[in-house]
Design an enzyme around this catalytic site. Structure first.
Site, PDB file in Angstrom:
ATOM      1  N   LYS A  15      43.900  62.366  83.082  1.00  0.00           N
ATOM      2  CA  LYS A  15      44.569  61.076  83.278  1.00  0.00           C
ATOM      3  C   LYS A  15      44.597  60.276  81.977  1.00  0.00           C
ATOM      4  CE  LYS A  15      46.074  59.237  87.133  1.00  0.00           C
ATOM      5  NZ  LYS A  15      46.159  59.232  88.578  1.00  0.00           N
TER       6      LYS A  15
ATOM      7  N   ASP B 253      44.022  53.835  91.138  1.00  0.00           N
ATOM      8  CA  ASP B 253      45.361  54.408  90.985  1.00  0.00           C
ATOM      9  C   ASP B 253      45.828  55.124  92.247  1.00  0.00           C
ATOM     10  OD1 ASP B 253      47.687  54.978  89.401  1.00  0.00           O
ATOM     11  OD2 ASP B 253      47.039  57.064  89.504  1.00  0.00           O
ATOM     12  N   ASP B 254      44.902  55.758  92.966  1.00  0.00           N
ATOM     13  CA  ASP B 254      45.300  56.496  94.183  1.00  0.00           C
ATOM     14  C   ASP B 254      45.876  55.548  95.219  1.00  0.00           C
ATOM     15  OD1 ASP B 254      44.164  58.963  93.178  1.00  0.00           O
ATOM     16  OD2 ASP B 254      42.250  57.962  93.472  1.00  0.00           O
TER      17      ASP B 254
ATOM     18  N   ASN C 203      49.832  66.636  96.933  1.00  0.00           N
ATOM     19  CA  ASN C 203      49.524  67.503  95.787  1.00  0.00           C
ATOM     20  C   ASN C 203      48.336  68.384  96.114  1.00  0.00           C
ATOM     21  OD1 ASN C 203      51.354  66.655  93.746  1.00  0.00           O
ATOM     22  ND2 ASN C 203      50.223  64.738  93.580  1.00  0.00           N
TER      23      ASN C 203
ATOM     24  N   GLU D 211      39.263  56.643  90.394  1.00  0.00           N
ATOM     25  CA  GLU D 211      40.175  57.761  90.570  1.00  0.00           C
ATOM     26  C   GLU D 211      39.555  58.841  91.454  1.00  0.00           C
ATOM     27  OE1 GLU D 211      43.172  57.689  88.857  1.00  0.00           O
ATOM     28  OE2 GLU D 211      43.702  59.502  89.949  1.00  0.00           O
ATOM     29  N   ASP D 212      40.270  59.244  92.477  1.00  0.00           N
ATOM     30  CA  ASP D 212      39.868  60.367  93.320  1.00  0.00           C
ATOM     31  C   ASP D 212      38.481  60.221  93.958  1.00  0.00           C
ATOM     32  OD1 ASP D 212      42.351  61.341  92.910  1.00  0.00           O
ATOM     33  OD2 ASP D 212      41.774  63.214  91.958  1.00  0.00           O
TER      34      ASP D 212
ATOM     35  N   TYR E 194      48.080  67.876  83.759  1.00  0.00           N
ATOM     36  CA  TYR E 194      47.743  67.115  84.965  1.00  0.00           C
ATOM     37  C   TYR E 194      48.266  67.861  86.185  1.00  0.00           C
ATOM     38  CZ  TYR E 194      45.679  63.324  87.365  1.00  0.00           C
ATOM     39  OH  TYR E 194      44.842  62.629  88.194  1.00  0.00           O
TER      40      TYR E 194
ATOM     41  N   ARG F 222      37.195  63.457  96.202  1.00  0.00           N
ATOM     42  CA  ARG F 222      38.512  63.789  96.771  1.00  0.00           C
ATOM     43  C   ARG F 222      39.468  64.069  95.616  1.00  0.00           C
ATOM     44  NH1 ARG F 222      43.271  60.730  97.017  1.00  0.00           N
ATOM     45  NH2 ARG F 222      43.186  62.020  95.206  1.00  0.00           N
TER      46      ARG F 222
HETATM   47  P1  NAD Z   1      43.126  60.518 101.727  1.00  0.00           P
HETATM   48  O1  NAD Z   1      42.059  61.512 101.918  1.00  0.00           O
HETATM   49  O2  NAD Z   1      42.751  59.107 101.487  1.00  0.00           O
HETATM   50  O3  NAD Z   1      44.107  60.525 102.999  1.00  0.00           O
HETATM   51  C1  NAD Z   1      44.548  61.649 103.687  1.00  0.00           C
HETATM   52  C2  NAD Z   1      45.002  61.193 105.059  1.00  0.00           C
HETATM   53  O4  NAD Z   1      45.642  62.269 105.732  1.00  0.00           O
HETATM   54  C3  NAD Z   1      43.883  60.719 105.966  1.00  0.00           C
HETATM   55  O5  NAD Z   1      44.274  59.533 106.601  1.00  0.00           O
HETATM   56  C4  NAD Z   1      43.779  61.841 107.019  1.00  0.00           C
HETATM   57  O6  NAD Z   1      43.377  61.335 108.274  1.00  0.00           O
HETATM   58  C5  NAD Z   1      45.210  62.297 107.070  1.00  0.00           C
HETATM   59  N1  NAD Z   1      45.356  63.648 107.610  1.00  0.00           N
HETATM   60  C6  NAD Z   1      44.604  64.741 107.365  1.00  0.00           C
HETATM   61  N2  NAD Z   1      45.065  65.792 108.074  1.00  0.00           N
HETATM   62  C7  NAD Z   1      46.125  65.358 108.763  1.00  0.00           C
HETATM   63  C8  NAD Z   1      47.019  65.963 109.672  1.00  0.00           C
HETATM   64  N3  NAD Z   1      46.901  67.244 109.999  1.00  0.00           N
HETATM   65  N4  NAD Z   1      48.006  65.208 110.194  1.00  0.00           N
HETATM   66  C9  NAD Z   1      48.143  63.917 109.866  1.00  0.00           C
HETATM   67  N5  NAD Z   1      47.320  63.286 109.014  1.00  0.00           N
HETATM   68  C10 NAD Z   1      46.325  63.994 108.475  1.00  0.00           C
HETATM   69  O7  NAD Z   1      44.025  61.059 100.548  1.00  0.00           O
HETATM   70  P2  NAD Z   1      45.164  60.269  99.727  1.00  0.00           P
HETATM   71  O8  NAD Z   1      44.590  59.676  98.483  1.00  0.00           O
HETATM   72  O9  NAD Z   1      45.889  59.368 100.634  1.00  0.00           O
HETATM   73  O10 NAD Z   1      46.075  61.488  99.235  1.00  0.00           O
HETATM   74  C11 NAD Z   1      46.757  62.294 100.166  1.00  0.00           C
HETATM   75  C12 NAD Z   1      47.682  63.238  99.445  1.00  0.00           C
HETATM   76  O11 NAD Z   1      48.665  62.513  98.723  1.00  0.00           O
HETATM   77  C13 NAD Z   1      47.005  64.149  98.424  1.00  0.00           C
HETATM   78  O12 NAD Z   1      47.589  65.429  98.492  1.00  0.00           O
HETATM   79  C14 NAD Z   1      47.351  63.534  97.106  1.00  0.00           C
HETATM   80  O13 NAD Z   1      47.401  64.467  96.052  1.00  0.00           O
HETATM   81  C15 NAD Z   1      48.736  62.989  97.401  1.00  0.00           C
HETATM   82  N6  NAD Z   1      49.095  61.897  96.505  1.00  0.00           N
HETATM   83  C16 NAD Z   1      50.270  61.998  95.821  1.00  0.00           C
HETATM   84  C17 NAD Z   1      50.636  60.994  94.960  1.00  0.00           C
HETATM   85  C18 NAD Z   1      51.929  61.099  94.224  1.00  0.00           C
HETATM   86  O14 NAD Z   1      52.651  62.026  94.376  1.00  0.00           O
HETATM   87  N7  NAD Z   1      52.269  60.150  93.403  1.00  0.00           N
HETATM   88  C19 NAD Z   1      49.804  59.904  94.779  1.00  0.00           C
HETATM   89  C20 NAD Z   1      48.613  59.824  95.518  1.00  0.00           C
HETATM   90  C21 NAD Z   1      48.272  60.828  96.383  1.00  0.00           C
END
Ligand code: NAD
Length: 548
Positions: free
Chosen positions: A171, A265-266, A405, A242-243, A101, A153
């Site tokens: 997953k 899950d996200d 990530n 998911e994603d 993963y 995504r």
């Molecule tokens: P998403 O696309 O829903 O959200 C991303 C957000 O970031 C959006 O609101 C966007 O406007 C904002 N953004 C983009 N560029 C930016 C910048 N330069 N400055 C400020 N904000 C900015 O994605 P998501 O599902 O929320 O996931 C985001 C990240 O979090 C991914 O890298 C994902 O892998 C990670 N994530 C980690 C975990 C974990 O560690 N458990 C869980 C979920 C998501």
């Protein structure tokens, strides 16, 4: 032990048996089985035990030259001998989870078409509109759990189209490895509705339909047909989204969460693991959750999901909703999300508080002086030295979660967080980081990994045949996980338990989740006398049956 001792029967013989990944035992077929099942001569003579096979796999795995090679090697093992695959993963969770993963699966998806060997899971394409039920009926088993993506995504990597299939596949492997979800109940699905990824559209080895993304009413109709067909072919199935890109993710969650057994899950799993991290972190900072202002970098699925669950947790403690929401602030690509901003989506609007506009994250940190910053914008290197130093100047123990990530998108490394805060940061990460030595101390940063949460939630829901997945279940999961963090964990800077305790964690979460379902009248089976024992009975063990 090579065999569980449990007797099983199969009509397969000889080569067909060796090529059935669910029944195959490889060199662990005993002499009696080799005679009874027509295997004599088809295997080298020596019978190996499962532990010996595990050792061989580990030797081979560790001799692979890159993580991608390891991913391919493990995929091939999964395709050849499912029992051995899960045994290896379960016994070596810390080493192998990052290979099947995040972060490796990200590269696996980017290169899915190049490294493709065998199909796994079900592809439902835009052209299947009107016949999705028939497609689902082609799945050879009765699914209890579907993980579905449309590939738009993938992690922080954007639109990977049909190559996002690596995510539901990975997953579901984690479901089995972490929580003992029976692999025969697991169905990975990709809605192959096209991609906007130019590189993939031009790539002759791309595995998906070569077209631009299906959008609007046609897209919604396909998702609706899929959801309805899944519930018809596999009644009561749990569907985990998911994603999906964030506009669709929020919309689909709101559309379906009160209609079918589903979660995202996200949004919800992330929320639960992050809330659990905050609950553990405040044991170090000594502040209550109500006294902890959280500033998010990012305002998408992860940020808003976490903010919603933090709010729910504070409300459960008695805080009025408006007060609870004020603990969470968002910064997106346009700066601080404030009440005066126009055109905000509903999920951001709830956290748009009264404040003068602020254009960038560093200024927002200095203006709001939060106790915690959480990075979930998928933009790497954004928790800079001045930001961590500022956090450390107004907090004795600043909470710093760099959750984006894969590793390349991480807001800062563990080493940076500890060095820039002079060892005071309470740190968690999205991708794994090695222990850090700073000033004579060893810090063991742990991942705020959704795998602590979703496998246990899913197991609890599937085991008791829950009709819905509720926020109360995710609050219970966060609470259970936080309760499993020991003082020794906290002393070394770990706000999560070791990944090697994953099955214990998942069993405890599943038990609490099932108890919520029983208490709320949502379960489809009678309440057992002992929920924990009932959950344990539902957990798959990767031991070989005996065929002769
Ligand atoms: P998403 O696309 O829903 O959200 C991303 C957000 O970031 C959006 O609101 C966007 O406007 C904002 N953004 C983009 N560029 C930016 C910048 N330069 N400055 C400020 N904000 C900015 O994605 P998501 O599902 O929320 O996931 C985001 C990240 O979090 C991914 O890298 C994902 O892998 C990670 N994530 C980690 C975990 C974990 O560690 N458990 C869980 C979920 C998501």
């Amino acid at each position: 032990m090579a065999d569980s001792g449990s007797k099983s029967s199969t009509s397969l013989r000889g080569n067909s048996l060796l090529h059935d990944p669910v029944l195959n035992k490889g060199t662990a077929f005993t002499d009696r089985e080799r005679d009874a099942l027509g295997l004599r001569g088809l295997l080298p003579a020596r019978v190996h035990t499962q532990p010996e096979q595990v050792q061989r796999v580990l030797n081979n795995l560790r001799s692979q030259s890159s993580d991608l090679e390891k991913y391919i090697f493990l995929t091939a093992l999964h395709d050849r001998n499912e029992t051995l695959f899960f045994r290896v993963v379960m016994e070596n969770a810390e080493e192998i989870m990052p290979l099947i993963y995040t972060p490796t699966v990200g590269l696996g998806c980017q290169l899915y078409g190049r490294i493709y060997r065998q199909p796994r899971g079900l592809f439902v394409t835009a052209a299947d509109a009107g016949r999705v039920k028939q497609v689902l009926k082609n799945w050879p088993q009765k699914a209890g759990l579907i993980v579905v993506t449309d590939g738009e995504r993938i992690l922080g990597l954007g639109d990977l189209g049909a190559q996002g299939m690596g995510i539901p596949v990975g997953k579901l492997s984690l479901y089995t490895a972490c929580a003992g979800m029976d692999p025969s109940l697991c169905l990975p699905v990709t809605l192959d509705v096209g991609t906007e990824n130019e590189e993939l559209l031009q790539d002759p080895l791309y595995i998906g339909v070569v077209r631009r993304r299906l959008r609007g009413a046609e897209y919604d109709a396909l998702v609706e047909e899929f959801v309805a067909a899944a519930n018809e072919v596999f009644p009561g199935v749990l569907i985990q989204f998911e994603d999906f890109a964030n506009a669709n993710a929020f919309r689909l969650l709101h559309k379906y969460q009160d209609r079918i057994c589903t979660f995202n899950d996200d949004i919800q799993g992330t929320a639960s693991v992050a809330l659990s991290g905050l609950k553990s972190a405040i044991r170090i900072t000594g502040k209550s959750l109500a006294d902890t202002r959280v500033l998010f970098l990012g305002a998408g699925e992860a940020a808003c999901g976490i903010a919603d669950l933090v709010t729910a947790s504070l409300m459960a403690q008695g805080l009025p909703e408006a007060e609870a929401r004020k603990r969470c602030w968002l910064v997106d690509s346009k700066g601080l999300v404030t009440a005066a901003r126009q055109g905000l989506t509903d999920h951001k609007r709830k956290y748009a508080h009264e404040h003068a506009p602020i254009a960038d994250f560093a200024s927002a940190v200095n203006a709001l002086k939060p106790q915690a910053i959480i990075g979930v914008a998928a933009v790497g290197r954004t928790f800079t030295k001045p930001i961590i130093e500022a956090m450390s100047s107004f907090n004795e123990r600043p909470i710093v979660f760099a959750l984006s990530n894969p590793t390349s998108k991480s807001e800062c490394t563990a080493e940076e967080a500890y060095a820039w805060s002079k060892g005071r940061a309470v740190f968690a990460c999205g991708s794994p980081f090695a222990p850090v030595n700073f000033d004579g101390r060893t810090f063991v940063p742990r991942q705020g990994n959704n795998s602590y949460i979703f496998p246990g939630v899913g197991l609890g829901v599937v085991a008791c045949k829950a009709r819905r997945v509720t926020d109360e279940m995710f609050l219970a999961a966060a609470d259970t996980l936080a309760g499993m963090v020991s003082q020794a964990d906290l002393d070394q800077g770990s706000i999560y338990p070791s990944l090697s305790r994953m099955r214990e964690v998942s069993a405890a979460i599943a038990t609490r989740v099932a108890d919520v379902a029983f208490a709320r009248g949502l379960a489809g089976v009678p309440k057992p006398a002992d929920t924990a024992a009932f959950i344990r009975k539902n957990m798959y063990e990767p031991t070989y049956p005996s065929y002769a």
